[in-house]
Design a protein around this motif. Structure first.
Motif, PDB file in Angstrom:
ATOM      1  N   UNK A 106      39.457-109.685  42.654  1.00 39.03           N
ATOM      2  CA  UNK A 106      38.888-108.348  42.470  1.00 39.03           C
ATOM      3  C   UNK A 106      39.405-107.384  43.524  1.00 39.03           C
ATOM      4  N   UNK A 107      39.535-107.868  44.766  1.00 36.51           N
ATOM      5  CA  UNK A 107      40.042-107.013  45.844  1.00 36.51           C
ATOM      6  C   UNK A 107      41.464-106.558  45.552  1.00 36.51           C
ATOM      7  N   UNK A 108      42.336-107.502  45.206  1.00 35.26           N
ATOM      8  CA  UNK A 108      43.750-107.159  45.011  1.00 35.26           C
ATOM      9  C   UNK A 108      44.007-106.438  43.684  1.00 35.26           C
ATOM     10  N   UNK A 109      43.213-106.742  42.677  1.00 34.36           N
ATOM     11  CA  UNK A 109      43.419-106.127  41.362  1.00 34.36           C
ATOM     12  C   UNK A 109      42.796-104.737  41.309  1.00 34.36           C
ATOM     13  N   UNK A 110      41.551-104.616  41.781  1.00 32.49           N
ATOM     14  CA  UNK A 110      40.827-103.357  41.657  1.00 32.49           C
ATOM     15  C   UNK A 110      41.113-102.402  42.815  1.00 32.49           C
ATOM     16  N   UNK A 111      41.062-102.915  44.031  1.00 30.94           N
ATOM     17  CA  UNK A 111      41.311-102.055  45.189  1.00 30.94           C
ATOM     18  C   UNK A 111      42.800-101.883  45.466  1.00 30.94           C
ATOM     19  N   UNK A 112      43.563-102.984  45.281  1.00 35.34           N
ATOM     20  CA  UNK A 112      44.982-102.918  45.592  1.00 35.34           C
ATOM     21  C   UNK A 112      45.838-102.428  44.439  1.00 35.34           C
ATOM     22  N   UNK A 113      45.324-102.529  43.211  1.00 37.17           N
ATOM     23  CA  UNK A 113      46.101-102.105  42.065  1.00 37.17           C
ATOM     24  C   UNK A 113      47.264-103.017  41.729  1.00 37.17           C
ATOM     25  N   UNK A 114      47.212-104.289  42.176  1.00 36.50           N
ATOM     26  CA  UNK A 114      48.291-105.233  41.889  1.00 36.50           C
ATOM     27  C   UNK A 114      48.247-105.648  40.421  1.00 36.50           C
ATOM     28  N   UNK A 115      49.412-106.031  39.877  1.00 37.52           N
ATOM     29  CA  UNK A 115      49.423-106.575  38.529  1.00 37.52           C
ATOM     30  C   UNK A 115      48.678-107.907  38.512  1.00 37.52           C
ATOM     31  N   UNK A 116      48.362-108.430  37.327  1.00 39.59           N
ATOM     32  CA  UNK A 116      47.520-109.610  37.201  1.00 39.59           C
ATOM     33  C   UNK A 116      48.105-110.831  37.917  1.00 39.59           C
ATOM     34  N   UNK A 117      49.389-111.089  37.729  1.00 39.67           N
ATOM     35  CA  UNK A 117      50.002-112.276  38.341  1.00 39.67           C
ATOM     36  C   UNK A 117      49.995-112.166  39.858  1.00 39.67           C
ATOM     37  N   UNK A 118      50.393-111.011  40.381  1.00 42.44           N
ATOM     38  CA  UNK A 118      50.427-110.834  41.835  1.00 42.44           C
ATOM     39  C   UNK A 118      49.025-110.924  42.426  1.00 42.44           C
TER      40      UNK A 118
END
Length: 350
Positions: A106-118
């Motif tokens: 959740x941190x990397x996807x929502x806050x960081x905006x990373x793609x799903x795999x990353x």
């Protein structure tokens, strides 16, 4: 493109960085020191490196095998004597892995905006090399993936020992000079070590293990140790060289990342690691009350840092290093299984 002179010069500079980190008292100095030096060089881009330069993969794989052997050699029959009593803590650790991985995603996807795999492979609360290997196969951004995974390691293995050192009032871990390696290993043992490493690579390929260059040698060393056929003692100089090579290679993965991306990754990592350590403390206190195990031992057992470093911290605390090591091996196993199973589902929807 091969640039042997560049690789030699890079390893020399990173070796200096390793001894500087050791002098500064950093945990895992022979890994973190070279990582910081090579990452600094990598982020400078083409100004310092020849065009098209890449760190030799065969060299990295060779010394990852060494690390796999030394970790696997810590698995002994004694570790399994208390296994019937560890069902509660193992179940709690498995839950911790699931919760922390979900929180990190959740941190990397929502806050960081990373793609799903990353985001998914960056969120892994363990299994550094496994996450890197499987993440690259899944199409994750390798630069950001290595950034987040190593920031996790750096923060945990640096802040936790320093915090415990301040609490106890004495240095602990590798900064106290302790290690799993042996100084008096005869040269005649090197062919057996090389043979075990080669066998581990073969086993990893035959069984199609994730991150086989690490997990294959780990499995062979563990099998030899538990069966009492042969215990692999690794000379300290070889362990140091392995860490320097691996740290240098991983630091080079920062190539192309600018200060803005690194600072952004650091902010995300502080949130991620802070949340994981808070969860680890909650689980440690609960197990302390339920099982009677010391809080600090359980905290070390749950902290998502390096297996070797956390076991060294346990040695410094006169805790049971076998107990701590067993928990971290279980954490890596659960993490790798989760990466493999969920990663397959994730790749289908990318």
């Amino acid at each position: 493109m091969q640039h042997p002179a560049t690789t030699s010069a890079l390893l020399c500079l990173c070796s200096i960085g390793a001894f500087a980190a050791q002098w500064a008292g950093l945990p895992l100095p022979f890994l973190i020191g070279p990582l910081l030096v090579s990452a600094t060089i990598a982020t400078a881009g083409g100004r310092l490196l020849p065009e098209g330069y890449g760190f030799p993969n065969w060299l990295r794989v060779t010394f990852i095998t060494v690390i796999g052997l030394i970790i696997g050699a810590q698995v002994t029959a004694d570790l399994f004597q208390t296994l019937p009593l560890l069902g509660v803590s193992f179940s709690a650790l498995a839950l911790f892995v699931v919760l922390s991985h979900g929180f990190n995603y959740a941190v990397f996807r929502l806050l960081g905006g990373y793609d799903k795999a990353t985001a998914f492979y960056s969120a892994s609360p363990g299994g550094l090399f496994e996450a890197l290997a499987m993440g690259e196969e899944a199409g994750a951004d390798p630069a950001r993936l290595i950034l987040q995974q190593f920031l996790r390691i750096i923060l945990v293995v640096t802040l936790l020992p320093i915090g415990l050192s301040l609490w106890i009032g004495a240095p602990i871990g590798s900064s106290a000079g302790m290690t799993f390696a042996r100084d008096a290993v005869p040269w005649s043992s090197l062919p057996l070590i090389a043979l075990a490493g080669l066998a581990g690579i073969v086993v990893g390929h035959l069984l199609r293990l994730p991150a086989r260059q690490l997990t294959g040698p780990m499995a062979v060393a563990a099998a030899l140790s538990v069966s009492d056929l042969y215990h692999i003692d690794m000379p300290q100089w070889l362990v140091n060289i392995a860490q320097i090579v691996v740290g240098t290679a991983l630091g080079m993965r920062f190539t192309g990342l600018g200060p803005t991306v690194i600072l952004r990754g650091a902010r995300l990592s502080f949130i991620s690691v802070g949340g994981m350590l808070l969860m680890a403390a909650v689980f440690a206190e609960a197990l302390h009350l339920f099982m009677g195990e010391p809080f600090d031992v359980m905290l070390i057992s749950f902290a998502p840092g390096g297996v070797t470093e956390m076991a060294l911290v346990a040695l410094s605390l006169q805790a049971n290093p076998a107990l701590v090591t067993l928990h971290h091996i279980w954490r890596i196993l659960v993490t790798v299984i989760g990466l493999s199973l969920i990663g397959r589902l994730l790749r289908r929807h990318l």
